[in-house]
Design an enzyme around this catalytic site. Structure first.
Site, PDB file in Angstrom:
ATOM      1  N   SER A 146       2.217  28.502 -27.412  1.00 24.24           N
ATOM      2  CA  SER A 146       1.482  28.792 -26.174  1.00 24.24           C
ATOM      3  C   SER A 146       1.019  30.238 -26.193  1.00 24.24           C
ATOM      4  CB  SER A 146       2.383  28.578 -24.953  1.00 24.24           C
ATOM      5  OG  SER A 146       1.771  29.133 -23.803  1.00 24.24           O
ATOM      6  N   TYR A 159      10.453  29.273 -21.221  1.00 23.53           N
ATOM      7  CA  TYR A 159       9.408  28.448 -21.847  1.00 23.53           C
ATOM      8  C   TYR A 159       8.782  29.188 -23.037  1.00 23.53           C
ATOM      9  CZ  TYR A 159       4.840  26.116 -22.324  1.00 23.53           C
ATOM     10  OH  TYR A 159       3.731  25.484 -22.819  1.00 23.53           O
TER      11      TYR A 159
HETATM   12  P1  NDP Z   1       1.354  17.056 -20.468  1.00 19.08           P
HETATM   13  O1  NDP Z   1       2.525  17.230 -19.556  1.00 19.08           O
HETATM   14  O2  NDP Z   1       0.032  16.711 -19.879  1.00 19.08           O
HETATM   15  O3  NDP Z   1       1.708  15.944 -21.566  1.00 19.08           O
HETATM   16  C1  NDP Z   1       2.906  16.056 -22.258  1.00 19.08           C
HETATM   17  C2  NDP Z   1       3.085  14.873 -23.183  1.00 19.08           C
HETATM   18  O4  NDP Z   1       4.335  15.060 -23.867  1.00 19.08           O
HETATM   19  C3  NDP Z   1       3.162  13.549 -22.485  1.00 19.08           C
HETATM   20  O5  NDP Z   1       2.469  12.598 -23.253  1.00 19.08           O
HETATM   21  C4  NDP Z   1       4.656  13.229 -22.480  1.00 19.08           C
HETATM   22  O6  NDP Z   1       4.928  11.856 -22.596  1.00 19.08           O
HETATM   23  C5  NDP Z   1       5.106  13.886 -23.743  1.00 19.08           C
HETATM   24  N1  NDP Z   1       6.523  14.208 -23.758  1.00 19.08           N
HETATM   25  C6  NDP Z   1       7.222  14.955 -22.869  1.00 19.08           C
HETATM   26  N2  NDP Z   1       8.513  15.007 -23.236  1.00 19.08           N
HETATM   27  C7  NDP Z   1       8.624  14.273 -24.366  1.00 19.08           C
HETATM   28  C8  NDP Z   1       9.693  13.939 -25.220  1.00 19.08           C
HETATM   29  N3  NDP Z   1      10.937  14.366 -24.970  1.00 19.08           N
HETATM   30  N4  NDP Z   1       9.457  13.149 -26.300  1.00 19.08           N
HETATM   31  C9  NDP Z   1       8.199  12.702 -26.555  1.00 19.08           C
HETATM   32  N5  NDP Z   1       7.141  12.972 -25.785  1.00 19.08           N
HETATM   33  C10 NDP Z   1       7.358  13.758 -24.702  1.00 19.08           C
HETATM   34  O7  NDP Z   1       1.283  18.403 -21.334  1.00 19.08           O
HETATM   35  P2  NDP Z   1       0.029  19.119 -22.070  1.00 19.08           P
HETATM   36  O8  NDP Z   1      -0.852  18.099 -22.663  1.00 19.08           O
HETATM   37  O9  NDP Z   1      -0.531  20.133 -21.170  1.00 19.08           O
HETATM   38  O10 NDP Z   1       0.825  19.933 -23.222  1.00 19.08           O
HETATM   39  C11 NDP Z   1       0.827  19.562 -24.577  1.00 19.08           C
HETATM   40  C12 NDP Z   1       1.418  20.697 -25.392  1.00 19.08           C
HETATM   41  O11 NDP Z   1       0.631  21.874 -25.220  1.00 19.08           O
HETATM   42  C13 NDP Z   1       2.836  21.096 -24.974  1.00 19.08           C
HETATM   43  O12 NDP Z   1       3.604  21.401 -26.115  1.00 19.08           O
HETATM   44  C14 NDP Z   1       2.622  22.340 -24.122  1.00 19.08           C
HETATM   45  O13 NDP Z   1       3.757  23.179 -24.109  1.00 19.08           O
HETATM   46  C15 NDP Z   1       1.458  22.962 -24.849  1.00 19.08           C
HETATM   47  N6  NDP Z   1       0.671  23.905 -24.053  1.00 19.08           N
HETATM   48  C16 NDP Z   1      -0.021  23.485 -22.937  1.00 19.08           C
HETATM   49  C17 NDP Z   1      -0.747  24.378 -22.189  1.00 19.08           C
HETATM   50  C18 NDP Z   1      -1.494  23.977 -20.954  1.00 19.08           C
HETATM   51  O14 NDP Z   1      -2.012  24.867 -20.262  1.00 19.08           O
HETATM   52  N7  NDP Z   1      -1.631  22.689 -20.645  1.00 19.08           N
HETATM   53  C19 NDP Z   1      -0.824  25.807 -22.565  1.00 19.08           C
HETATM   54  C20 NDP Z   1      -0.066  26.130 -23.754  1.00 19.08           C
HETATM   55  C21 NDP Z   1       0.642  25.205 -24.455  1.00 19.08           C
HETATM   56  P3  NDP Z   1       5.415  10.929 -21.352  1.00 19.08           P
HETATM   57  O15 NDP Z   1       4.640  11.450 -20.173  1.00 19.08           O
HETATM   58  O16 NDP Z   1       5.068   9.555 -21.766  1.00 19.08           O
HETATM   59  O17 NDP Z   1       6.878  11.148 -21.231  1.00 19.08           O
END
Ligand code: NDP
Length: 251
Positions: A146, A159
């Site tokens: 991030s 985080y």
């Molecule tokens: P979302 O919350 O929109 O989506 C997260 C996804 O991760 C969902 O599909 C969820 O699946 C899945 N997930 C959560 N926990 C688990 C787990 N234990 N095992 C498997 N799958 C899991 O997040 P984003 O799309 O925004 O984020 C994606 C990545 O980008 C993350 O690593 C985040 O830290 C990083 N990021 C995001 C930013 C942002 O501004 N959005 C900025 C910087 C980094 P389900 O819902 O089915 O459980």
């Protein structure tokens, strides 16, 4: 079950692909010709929608439930990928969590700390360990950091610390995979319009963070998928052990 009619088709596992950035990556990699494993933890219906969207676009995908924080589930995720498509060429470690409330370190409870490290750090460790054994020569691994590491915003200590660990995994793994022709990189998005970012923030906070980058908007999941697609493509072959900040110039 083996859907792989063409054994030369490359196969990508995208963790956390039921929504947000992961869903956009899964759709993009499918358009780029990969057979895609759409991993999720809880949202089965949303994962199925991603698979159906890929199929109706002429691509191939399956949904596989696995909590990445559990080593046995991650082994089963790779088993299912190989059973369905015969091989694994690309791993995108997108699954991650960020709590909607972001207390300062002094006010962070143990359960929040433990869950963040379990999913963001142990989850990435679990999939990297499996990938080191099972990704094909010439493959690609893309981790998720991030841009908040660079911003050092109050409230993000735990985080951001999980993502610092992921960046450290990234360049050490790139070296440990010497001889396998597998690249390991990380993408570090800035604020991106997904539930993870938007939940719990006021419209004013969202507007302020959207305007903070010189390009003056939030990233879209597709912006981030474009960066991942580059790293997974032949054009990304010489990029290894790096963290790419995809954030519109924020930091
Ligand atoms: P979302 O919350 O929109 O989506 C997260 C996804 O991760 C969902 O599909 C969820 O699946 C899945 N997930 C959560 N926990 C688990 C787990 N234990 N095992 C498997 N799958 C899991 O997040 P984003 O799309 O925004 O984020 C994606 C990545 O980008 C993350 O690593 C985040 O830290 C990083 N990021 C995001 C930013 C942002 O501004 N959005 C900025 C910087 C980094 P389900 O819902 O089915 O459980």
């Amino acid at each position: 079950m083996n859907f792989n009619t063409n054994p030369s088709t490359q196969v990508a596992i995208v963790t956390g692909a039921s929504r947000g950035i992961g869903a956009a990556i899964a759709k993009r990699l499918a358009r780029d010709g990969f057979a895609v494993v759409v991993n999720y933890a809880g949202r089965a219906e949303e994962a199925d929608l991603v698979v159906n969207a890929i199929a109706s676009d002429g691509g191939r995908a399956i949904a596989v439930k696995a909590d990445v924080s559990e080593p046995a589930a991650v082994r089963a995720l790779f088993d299912d990928a190989v059973a369905a498509f015969g091989r694994v060429d690309v791993l995108v470690n997108n699954a991650g969590i960020m709590p909607p409330a972001l207390p300062q370190l002094a006010d962070t409870d143990d359960a929040t700390f433990d869950r963040l490290f379990a999913v963001n750090v142990k989850g990435t460790f679990n999939t990297l360990r499996e990938a080191a054994r099972r990704v094909e020569a010439g493959g690609r691994i893309v981790n998720f950091s991030s841009s908040v590491i660079g911003l050092a915003l109050p409230g993000y200590a735990v985080y951001a610390a999980t993502k610092s660990a992921v960046e450290t995994f990234t360049n050490i793994m790139a070296k440990e995979l010497r001889g396998k022709r597998i690249t390991v990189n990380a993408v570090a998005p800035g604020p991106t319009a997904t539930a993870l970012f938007l939940d719990g923030k006021t419209p004013e906070t969202i507007e302020r963070l959207a305007k903070a980058a010189p390009l003056e908007r939030l990233g879209t999941p597709e912006d981030i998928a474009n960066a991942v697609a580059l790293l997974a493509s032949p054009d990304g072959a010489w990029i290894n052990g790096q963290t790419l900040r995809a954030n519109g110039g924020l930091v």
